[in-house]
Design an enzyme around this catalytic site. Sequence first.
Site, PDB file in Angstrom:
ATOM      1  N   HIS A  61      37.760  -6.667 -16.550  1.00 20.98           N
ATOM      2  CA  HIS A  61      37.829  -7.754 -15.577  1.00 20.98           C
ATOM      3  C   HIS A  61      38.254  -9.023 -16.294  1.00 20.98           C
ATOM      4  CE1 HIS A  61      33.787  -8.312 -17.242  1.00 20.98           C
ATOM      5  NE2 HIS A  61      33.753  -9.525 -16.719  1.00 20.98           N
ATOM      6  N   HIS A  63      36.927 -12.192 -16.564  1.00 21.08           N
ATOM      7  CA  HIS A  63      36.031 -13.230 -17.058  1.00 21.08           C
ATOM      8  C   HIS A  63      36.463 -13.633 -18.466  1.00 21.08           C
ATOM      9  CE1 HIS A  63      32.066 -13.362 -14.567  1.00 21.08           C
ATOM     10  NE2 HIS A  63      32.684 -14.510 -14.511  1.00 21.08           N
ATOM     11  N   ASP A  65      34.988 -14.376 -21.264  1.00 19.54           N
ATOM     12  CA  ASP A  65      34.415 -13.778 -22.472  1.00 19.54           C
ATOM     13  C   ASP A  65      34.982 -12.398 -22.766  1.00 19.54           C
ATOM     14  OD1 ASP A  65      32.905 -13.230 -20.063  1.00 19.54           O
ATOM     15  OD2 ASP A  65      31.365 -12.269 -21.283  1.00 19.54           O
ATOM     16  N   HIS A  66      35.608 -11.760 -21.780  1.00 17.35           N
ATOM     17  CA  HIS A  66      36.171 -10.423 -21.991  1.00 17.35           C
ATOM     18  C   HIS A  66      37.649 -10.447 -22.370  1.00 17.35           C
ATOM     19  CE1 HIS A  66      32.736  -7.901 -20.502  1.00 17.35           C
ATOM     20  NE2 HIS A  66      32.367  -9.119 -20.119  1.00 17.35           N
ATOM     21  N   HIS A 153      31.304  -6.523  -9.452  1.00 15.70           N
ATOM     22  CA  HIS A 153      30.950  -7.714 -10.223  1.00 15.70           C
ATOM     23  C   HIS A 153      31.262  -8.969  -9.402  1.00 15.70           C
ATOM     24  CE1 HIS A 153      29.850  -9.875 -13.772  1.00 15.70           C
ATOM     25  NE2 HIS A 153      31.067 -10.205 -14.165  1.00 15.70           N
ATOM     26  N   ASP A 176      31.120  -5.278 -16.788  1.00 21.77           N
ATOM     27  CA  ASP A 176      30.061  -6.005 -16.077  1.00 21.77           C
ATOM     28  C   ASP A 176      30.018  -5.526 -14.628  1.00 21.77           C
ATOM     29  OD1 ASP A 176      29.817  -7.407 -18.401  1.00 21.77           O
ATOM     30  OD2 ASP A 176      30.534  -9.318 -17.608  1.00 21.77           O
ATOM     31  N   HIS A 240      26.589  -6.000 -24.854  1.00 17.97           N
ATOM     32  CA  HIS A 240      26.741  -7.293 -24.149  1.00 17.97           C
ATOM     33  C   HIS A 240      25.364  -7.789 -23.722  1.00 17.97           C
ATOM     34  CE1 HIS A 240      28.199 -10.414 -21.624  1.00 17.97           C
ATOM     35  NE2 HIS A 240      29.176  -9.784 -20.984  1.00 17.97           N
TER      36      HIS A 240
END
EC number: 3.1.26.11
Length: 286
Positions: A61, A63, A65-66, A153, A176, A240
Amino acid sequence: MIEVTLLGTGSPIPDARRAGPSTLVRAGEQIFLVDCGRGVLQRAAAVGVGANNLTALLITHLHSDHIADLADVLITRWVSNFDPNLPPLPIIGPPGIAEVVESTLAAMRFDIGYRISHHDDLTAPPQVEIEEVADGVVWGRDGVQIRVGPTDHRPVTPSIGFRVEHGGASVVLAGDTVPCQSLDELAAGAGALVHTVIREDLIEALPMQRLRDICGYHSSVEQAADTAARAGVGILILTHYVPAIQPGQEEDWRALAATVFDRQIEIGDDLHRVQVHPGVGAKPAG
């Protein structure tokens, strides 16, 4: 056998001991990088893998941080490979990943231009093959199959998980998500499930509402364990961690998962490796 390495077990909050979310999956001669959080290439280097060794990049996805080190993966693969016939890097992710990759390369256009001007053997920008997908089989090469399924998510949508199969071994990478039927179906009978987790009991006690908000779209340790139990997987691999696990707390997290899931539970720092062998898992995928 499939080998899973937790390259980064951290979260959006910088941690001196944990890189951002990222997992390395070795299946036969193929190497897949799942998500690319901060510090991913440093962690990969520690297990002898460079950006130019990657078979494909898989994104669960969008986001931050990914995908924080997407530019590093793209540029480093480009400048560190001296094969004039280097194939484009396959990048598989949810709808929107094409725009993210194109925007990342656009942001690096000065760097790319400088390097092309300076090095005679660099004649074109980094080459990629992008596939946007929300469901279905997305990979079938040299005995490795990868299937995608939707996760939940929301409001991040779409988000996806990956199931990697090779030689009778199988690993699902959930990304996530909260518990959902589509993840149960993707994970059914898998040898291992790699699942991001939060300690809801610790997060809910914090005074900041913005931090408490994350409980609404992530799985708790117990929920991840329940997903693994419902799907009949052989090994639950947690990653995570939010908040970050402090030294000596690992057994507390394991004990929470064990209240729901009675098979092998793996919890580790960055670079923790797990081997998943053929036949592990309770039932065939359905």
